[in-house]
Design a protein around this motif. Structure first.
Motif, PDB file in Angstrom:
ATOM      1  N   ILE A  53       7.978  -1.235  -2.282  1.00 26.73           N
ATOM      2  CA  ILE A  53       8.530  -1.379  -0.937  1.00 26.73           C
ATOM      3  C   ILE A  53       9.291  -0.088  -0.633  1.00 26.73           C
ATOM      4  CG2 ILE A  53      10.013  -2.751   0.585  1.00 26.73           C
ATOM      5  CD1 ILE A  53       7.595  -4.304  -0.489  1.00 26.73           C
ATOM      6  N   PRO A  54       8.890   0.621   0.437  1.00 26.22           N
ATOM      7  CA  PRO A  54       9.513   1.921   0.718  1.00 26.22           C
ATOM      8  C   PRO A  54      10.924   1.810   1.287  1.00 26.22           C
ATOM      9  CG  PRO A  54       7.838   1.406   2.354  1.00 26.22           C
ATOM     10  CD  PRO A  54       7.809   0.296   1.344  1.00 26.22           C
ATOM     11  N   GLU A  55      11.525   2.956   1.550  1.00 24.04           N
ATOM     12  CA  GLU A  55      12.855   3.001   2.157  1.00 24.04           C
ATOM     13  C   GLU A  55      12.853   2.238   3.476  1.00 24.04           C
ATOM     14  OE1 GLU A  55      14.062   7.073   2.530  1.00 24.04           O
ATOM     15  OE2 GLU A  55      14.206   7.331   0.373  1.00 24.04           O
ATOM     16  N   PRO A  56      13.925   1.584   3.824  1.00 21.08           N
ATOM     17  CA  PRO A  56      15.258   1.701   3.234  1.00 21.08           C
ATOM     18  C   PRO A  56      15.507   0.814   2.017  1.00 21.08           C
ATOM     19  CG  PRO A  56      15.373   0.292   5.156  1.00 21.08           C
ATOM     20  CD  PRO A  56      13.951   0.749   5.045  1.00 21.08           C
ATOM     21  N   PHE A  57      14.452   0.222   1.424  1.00 18.03           N
ATOM     22  CA  PHE A  57      14.623  -0.650   0.255  1.00 18.03           C
ATOM     23  C   PHE A  57      14.366   0.112  -1.035  1.00 18.03           C
ATOM     24  CE2 PHE A  57      13.806  -3.216   3.890  1.00 18.03           C
ATOM     25  CZ  PHE A  57      14.683  -4.261   3.757  1.00 18.03           C
ATOM     26  N   ASP A  58      13.222   0.790  -1.107  1.00 19.78           N
ATOM     27  CA  ASP A  58      12.863   1.592  -2.274  1.00 19.78           C
ATOM     28  C   ASP A  58      12.944   0.773  -3.553  1.00 19.78           C
ATOM     29  OD1 ASP A  58      11.973   3.855  -3.542  1.00 19.78           O
ATOM     30  OD2 ASP A  58      13.986   4.680  -3.834  1.00 19.78           O
ATOM     31  N   CYS A  59      12.099  -0.267  -3.606  1.00 20.12           N
ATOM     32  CA  CYS A  59      12.132  -1.167  -4.750  1.00 20.12           C
ATOM     33  C   CYS A  59      10.737  -1.730  -5.006  1.00 20.12           C
ATOM     34  CB  CYS A  59      13.120  -2.306  -4.504  1.00 20.12           C
ATOM     35  SG  CYS A  59      12.616  -3.446  -3.201  1.00 20.12           S
ATOM     36  N   PRO A  60      10.523  -2.287  -6.208  1.00 23.19           N
ATOM     37  CA  PRO A  60       9.233  -2.920  -6.490  1.00 23.19           C
ATOM     38  C   PRO A  60       9.218  -4.364  -5.984  1.00 23.19           C
ATOM     39  CG  PRO A  60      10.587  -2.947  -8.454  1.00 23.19           C
ATOM     40  CD  PRO A  60      11.384  -2.234  -7.386  1.00 23.19           C
ATOM     41  N   LEU A  61       8.030  -4.852  -5.660  1.00 20.99           N
ATOM     42  CA  LEU A  61       7.832  -6.259  -5.313  1.00 20.99           C
ATOM     43  C   LEU A  61       6.706  -6.776  -6.193  1.00 20.99           C
ATOM     44  CD1 LEU A  61       8.504  -8.675  -3.363  1.00 20.99           C
ATOM     45  CD2 LEU A  61       6.515  -7.906  -2.045  1.00 20.99           C
ATOM     46  N   ASP A  62       7.012  -7.750  -7.019  1.00 24.36           N
ATOM     47  CA  ASP A  62       6.017  -8.357  -7.900  1.00 24.36           C
ATOM     48  C   ASP A  62       5.362  -9.502  -7.139  1.00 24.36           C
ATOM     49  OD1 ASP A  62       4.482  -9.420  -9.915  1.00 24.36           O
ATOM     50  OD2 ASP A  62       6.122  -9.549 -11.372  1.00 24.36           O
ATOM     51  N   THR A  63       4.052  -9.413  -6.908  1.00 19.93           N
ATOM     52  CA  THR A  63       3.351 -10.436  -6.151  1.00 19.93           C
ATOM     53  C   THR A  63       2.800 -11.552  -7.038  1.00 19.93           C
ATOM     54  OG1 THR A  63       1.203  -9.288  -6.167  1.00 19.93           O
ATOM     55  CG2 THR A  63       2.750  -8.736  -4.381  1.00 19.93           C
ATOM     56  N   ALA A  64       3.139 -11.542  -8.319  1.00 20.38           N
ATOM     57  CA  ALA A  64       2.771 -12.667  -9.185  1.00 20.38           C
ATOM     58  C   ALA A  64       3.487 -13.910  -8.627  1.00 20.38           C
ATOM     59  CB  ALA A  64       3.200 -12.406 -10.621  1.00 20.38           C
ATOM     60  N   GLY A  65       2.791 -15.012  -8.561  1.00 18.98           N
ATOM     61  CA  GLY A  65       3.391 -16.226  -8.016  1.00 18.98           C
ATOM     62  C   GLY A  65       3.125 -16.426  -6.526  1.00 18.98           C
ATOM     63  N   PHE A  66       2.338 -15.525  -5.917  1.00 18.69           N
ATOM     64  CA  PHE A  66       2.042 -15.651  -4.484  1.00 18.69           C
ATOM     65  C   PHE A  66       0.790 -16.473  -4.213  1.00 18.69           C
ATOM     66  CE2 PHE A  66       4.298 -11.637  -2.610  1.00 18.69           C
ATOM     67  CZ  PHE A  66       5.467 -11.995  -3.247  1.00 18.69           C
ATOM     68  N   ARG A  67       0.008 -16.759  -5.241  1.00 19.24           N
ATOM     69  CA  ARG A  67      -1.260 -17.482  -5.037  1.00 19.24           C
ATOM     70  C   ARG A  67      -1.009 -18.970  -4.753  1.00 19.24           C
ATOM     71  NH1 ARG A  67      -3.096 -13.909  -9.263  1.00 19.24           N
ATOM     72  NH2 ARG A  67      -4.701 -12.536  -8.406  1.00 19.24           N
ATOM     73  N   ALA A  68      -1.981 -19.577  -4.091  1.00 23.66           N
ATOM     74  CA  ALA A  68      -1.913 -21.015  -3.809  1.00 23.66           C
ATOM     75  C   ALA A  68      -2.013 -21.810  -5.098  1.00 23.66           C
ATOM     76  CB  ALA A  68      -3.059 -21.420  -2.872  1.00 23.66           C
TER      77      ALA A  68
END
Length: 199
Positions: free
Chosen positions: A180-195
């Motif tokens: 996730i770019p600025e102004p956050f500048d952090c990782p987002l783990d999409t594990a757990g997003f599936r139905a």
């Protein structure tokens, strides 16, 4: 004016303009289980999210909260953000904005206070989430837009807003990490997003 549920239904009334649509939206008796937005000059009703979307929204909020810009809040509460410059009013599934954006007794919040929005697509909202909202959020200078395509199970992050929408984008399948770019500048783990698996 057009009032849309799952399929478009033309109301046959003279188009009242954006301010008139906002007034109509305020007076509208929205059926239980639906939210109302203004998209492409129409009031559009779409059904509330599927149950597991709550888990996904919470995962996004929990991961981004430690990286919020100073004075910003992140929420999945139903709120209507207004973008007069592009004549749109959206109720994003997840929104982050400066806390002053929420300090109002009105129910129309100013879209320019947003630092982040995320939409989780459904079969009825997918087209608007992946096209109209991309252009409108970018033109309104929302720094980061996360489109979670729940049907294709992929996440698209859009940044560098411009008059055309967004100049930068990256798509990954659910299960991978996304920056996730600025102004956050952090990782987002999409594990757990599936139905959840159907019984």
């Amino acid at each position: 004016m057009t009032l849309m549920l799952e399929r478009p239904t033309i109301s046959g009334t003279k188009h009242p303009g954006f301010e008139g649509l906002l007034d109509t939206l305020d007076e509208l008796n929205v059926p239980a289980g639906y939210k109302a937005e203004i998209i492409k000059g129409n009031i559009v009703l779409s059904p509330w999210s599927k149950g597991y979307y709550t888990r996904v929204m919470k995962l996004v909020c929990d991961q981004l909260e430690p990286y919020l810009p100073e004075g910003h809040l992140i929420s999945q509460a139903p709120q209507l953000f207004v973008f007069p410059g592009v004549e749109r009013a959206y109720g994003p599934d997840i929104h982050a904005a400066h806390e002053q954006t929420y300090e109002t007794t009105g129910n129309h919040l100013h879209g320019e206070g947003l630092s982040f929005v995320a939409e989780l697509t459904s079969s009825s909202t997918r087209d608007n989430d992946l096209t109209d909202k991309v252009k409108a959020y970018g033109k309104a200078d929302v720094p980061v837009y996360l489109a979670l395509d729940m049907q294709e199970e992929q996440a698209t992050i859009l940044w560098t807003p411009s008059a055309k929408g967004y100049e930068s984008r990256l798509t990954v399948p659910f299960g991978e990490k996304l920056s996730i770019p600025e102004p956050f500048d952090c990782p987002l783990d999409t594990a757990g997003f599936r139905a959840p698996k159907k019984p």
